[in-house]
Design an enzyme around this catalytic site. Structure first.
Site, PDB file in Angstrom:
ATOM      1  N   ASN A  71      39.469  71.502  16.527  1.00 49.86           N
ATOM      2  CA  ASN A  71      38.430  72.271  17.239  1.00 49.86           C
ATOM      3  C   ASN A  71      38.658  72.372  18.755  1.00 49.86           C
ATOM      4  O   ASN A  71      38.059  73.205  19.423  1.00 49.86           O
ATOM      5  CB  ASN A  71      37.027  71.697  16.976  1.00 49.86           C
ATOM      6  CG  ASN A  71      36.488  72.016  15.594  1.00 49.86           C
ATOM      7  OD1 ASN A  71      35.667  71.288  15.046  1.00 49.86           O
ATOM      8  ND2 ASN A  71      36.951  73.114  14.988  1.00 49.86           N
ATOM      9  N   THR A 117      39.830  67.481  15.098  1.00 54.07           N
ATOM     10  CA  THR A 117      40.895  67.428  16.112  1.00 54.07           C
ATOM     11  C   THR A 117      41.404  68.849  16.406  1.00 54.07           C
ATOM     12  O   THR A 117      41.898  69.107  17.495  1.00 54.07           O
ATOM     13  CB  THR A 117      42.065  66.530  15.630  1.00 54.07           C
ATOM     14  OG1 THR A 117      42.319  66.820  14.258  1.00 54.07           O
ATOM     15  CG2 THR A 117      41.725  65.065  15.759  1.00 54.07           C
ATOM     16  N   ARG A 146      29.273  82.401  12.404  1.00 54.58           N
ATOM     17  CA  ARG A 146      28.960  83.620  11.641  1.00 54.58           C
ATOM     18  C   ARG A 146      27.449  83.847  11.531  1.00 54.58           C
ATOM     19  O   ARG A 146      26.965  84.962  11.590  1.00 54.58           O
ATOM     20  CB  ARG A 146      29.590  83.535  10.236  1.00 54.58           C
ATOM     21  CG  ARG A 146      31.024  84.004  10.221  1.00 54.58           C
ATOM     22  CD  ARG A 146      31.718  83.584   8.966  1.00 54.58           C
ATOM     23  NE  ARG A 146      32.065  82.166   9.013  1.00 54.58           N
ATOM     24  CZ  ARG A 146      32.532  81.479   7.982  1.00 54.58           C
ATOM     25  NH1 ARG A 146      32.669  82.067   6.812  1.00 54.58           N
ATOM     26  NH2 ARG A 146      32.850  80.209   8.110  1.00 54.58           N
ATOM     27  N   ASP A 194      29.939  74.337   7.935  1.00 48.41           N
ATOM     28  CA  ASP A 194      30.686  75.523   8.355  1.00 48.41           C
ATOM     29  C   ASP A 194      29.777  76.760   8.390  1.00 48.41           C
ATOM     30  O   ASP A 194      28.850  76.873   7.583  1.00 48.41           O
ATOM     31  CB  ASP A 194      31.833  75.746   7.352  1.00 48.41           C
ATOM     32  CG  ASP A 194      32.953  76.550   7.964  1.00 48.41           C
ATOM     33  OD1 ASP A 194      32.915  76.831   9.182  1.00 48.41           O
ATOM     34  OD2 ASP A 194      33.873  76.921   7.217  1.00 48.41           O
ATOM     35  N   GLY A 195      30.066  77.662   9.316  1.00 48.74           N
ATOM     36  CA  GLY A 195      29.376  78.959   9.324  1.00 48.74           C
ATOM     37  C   GLY A 195      28.369  79.144  10.449  1.00 48.74           C
ATOM     38  O   GLY A 195      27.639  80.151  10.461  1.00 48.74           O
TER      39      GLY A 195
HETATM   40  C1  FPP Z   1      31.324  74.855  12.227  1.00 54.01           C
HETATM   41  O1  FPP Z   1      30.855  76.190  12.333  1.00 54.01           O
HETATM   42  C2  FPP Z   1      30.503  73.941  13.059  1.00 54.01           C
HETATM   43  C3  FPP Z   1      30.963  73.170  14.095  1.00 54.01           C
HETATM   44  C4  FPP Z   1      32.373  73.147  14.515  1.00 54.01           C
HETATM   45  C5  FPP Z   1      30.063  72.305  14.893  1.00 54.01           C
HETATM   46  C6  FPP Z   1      29.045  71.555  14.093  1.00 54.01           C
HETATM   47  C7  FPP Z   1      28.243  70.698  14.972  1.00 54.01           C
HETATM   48  C8  FPP Z   1      26.908  70.560  14.896  1.00 54.01           C
HETATM   49  C9  FPP Z   1      26.068  71.243  13.899  1.00 54.01           C
HETATM   50  C10 FPP Z   1      26.239  69.655  15.866  1.00 54.01           C
HETATM   51  C11 FPP Z   1      26.090  68.249  15.337  1.00 54.01           C
HETATM   52  C12 FPP Z   1      25.549  67.368  16.391  1.00 54.01           C
HETATM   53  C13 FPP Z   1      25.468  65.996  16.347  1.00 54.01           C
HETATM   54  C14 FPP Z   1      25.083  65.211  17.528  1.00 54.01           C
HETATM   55  C15 FPP Z   1      25.742  65.227  15.159  1.00 54.01           C
HETATM   56  P1  FPP Z   1      31.834  77.292  12.917  1.00 54.01           P
HETATM   57  O2  FPP Z   1      31.666  77.333  14.385  1.00 54.01           O
HETATM   58  O3  FPP Z   1      33.229  76.982  12.474  1.00 54.01           O
HETATM   59  O4  FPP Z   1      31.298  78.596  12.266  1.00 54.01           O
HETATM   60  P2  FPP Z   1      32.171  79.858  11.825  1.00 54.01           P
HETATM   61  O5  FPP Z   1      33.085  79.371  10.728  1.00 54.01           O
HETATM   62  O6  FPP Z   1      31.157  80.826  11.348  1.00 54.01           O
HETATM   63  O7  FPP Z   1      32.924  80.319  13.024  1.00 54.01           O
END
Ligand code: FPP
Length: 250
Positions: A76, A74, A32, A28-29
């Protein structure tokens, strides 16, 4: 990734007898991390891939058998279309690019979740990567994609109910083992440790059944900044836990 290293690199303050067998991560993150630097959110996801690659290598180096990463839930799908499309393309690109290295490192990759809803080209790349790496004997790397634990549990209930309906099993045959086999995670061992970055203290519909006795470690660090030292700290913290599985110590 380099040729598999021995456990020599394991930090001296970690007990090699108490290394978790299965580590799961909620990455997560990313958004941000990017926003705080004035970048679009997708740059955070790109950096997130680098952090995941480093963690996979570190788990392999330190003798962890299974790593499960929550790549796309699901829920997302509710993100802006351009971000969802970017993530789908990113998964496909990363899979294609990393396959050779995964083969060289003996990594066995597997996707867990409802994969039928993913774009056809991604589904094809997933099937190809899983098939190619199926006989690899190194670390097992699970990517939870279009994964939701409640849906997974419902899916298991429906499969079992259908087997009962067809007379293949009896209601009395339903037990924890049989139920577990019907989850997307199948025969996998349950996670010993779940790490969540960016400070949120929630499971967010991830591995609800499998985490019944798993330890949870939450760090305020944003996912793209989660490095080897952060993982070292998580393992140190894990090794201080007294895992009783509901029992008492004699
Ligand atoms: C959460 O951060 C992250 C995700 C929803 C995507 C994570 C995916 C990857 C790191 C790619 C992995 C790739 C493979 C092929 C395994 P967020 O977007 O929720 O961050 P936020 O909470 O700061 O908004």
């Amino acid at each position: 990734m380099s040729v598999k290293q021995s456990l020599v690199e394991l930090p001296l303050d970690l007990d090699r007898q108490r290394i978790p067998r299965h580590v799961a991560v909620i990455m997560d993150g990313n958004g941000r991390w990017a926003k705080s630097r004035g970048f679009p959110r997708i740059i955070g996801h790109q950096k997130g891939v680098d952090a995941l690659k480093s963690l996979l290598r570190c788990c392999d180096d330190w003798g962890i058998e299974v790593l499960t990463a929550y790549a796309f839930s699901t829920e997302n799908w509710g993100r802006p279309t351009h971000e969802v499309e970017f993530l789908m393309t990113l998964f496909e690109r990363v899979l294609r690019k990393e396959l050779e290295e995964m083969m060289a490192e003996d990594v066995k990759i597997r996707f867990v979740g409802d994969l039928k809803a993913l774009p056809d080209s991604l589904q094809a790349q997933i099937a190809y990567s899983m098939e190619k790496t199926a006989n690899n004997k190194g670390i097992q790397f699970n990517v939870a994609t279009n994964y939701g634990s409640r849906q997974e549990i419902l899916h298991a209930c429906k499969s079992i109910a259908s087997e009962v309906q067809q007379g293949k099993i009896r209601v009395e045959d339903i037990n924890e083992e049989l139920f577990e086999r019907n989850l997307y995670t199948g025969e996998l061992i349950n996670p010993d440790l779940l790490i969540r970055t960016s400070g949120e203290m929630r499971l967010s519909n991830f591995l609800l059944w499998q985490m019944a006795y798993g330890e949870i470690y939450v760090t305020p660090t944003l996912w793209p900044d989660f490095d080897r030292e952060e993982f070292h700290q998580a393992l140190l913290n894990y090794q201080q836990r007294d895992r009783r599985f509901g029992k008492i110590k004699h």
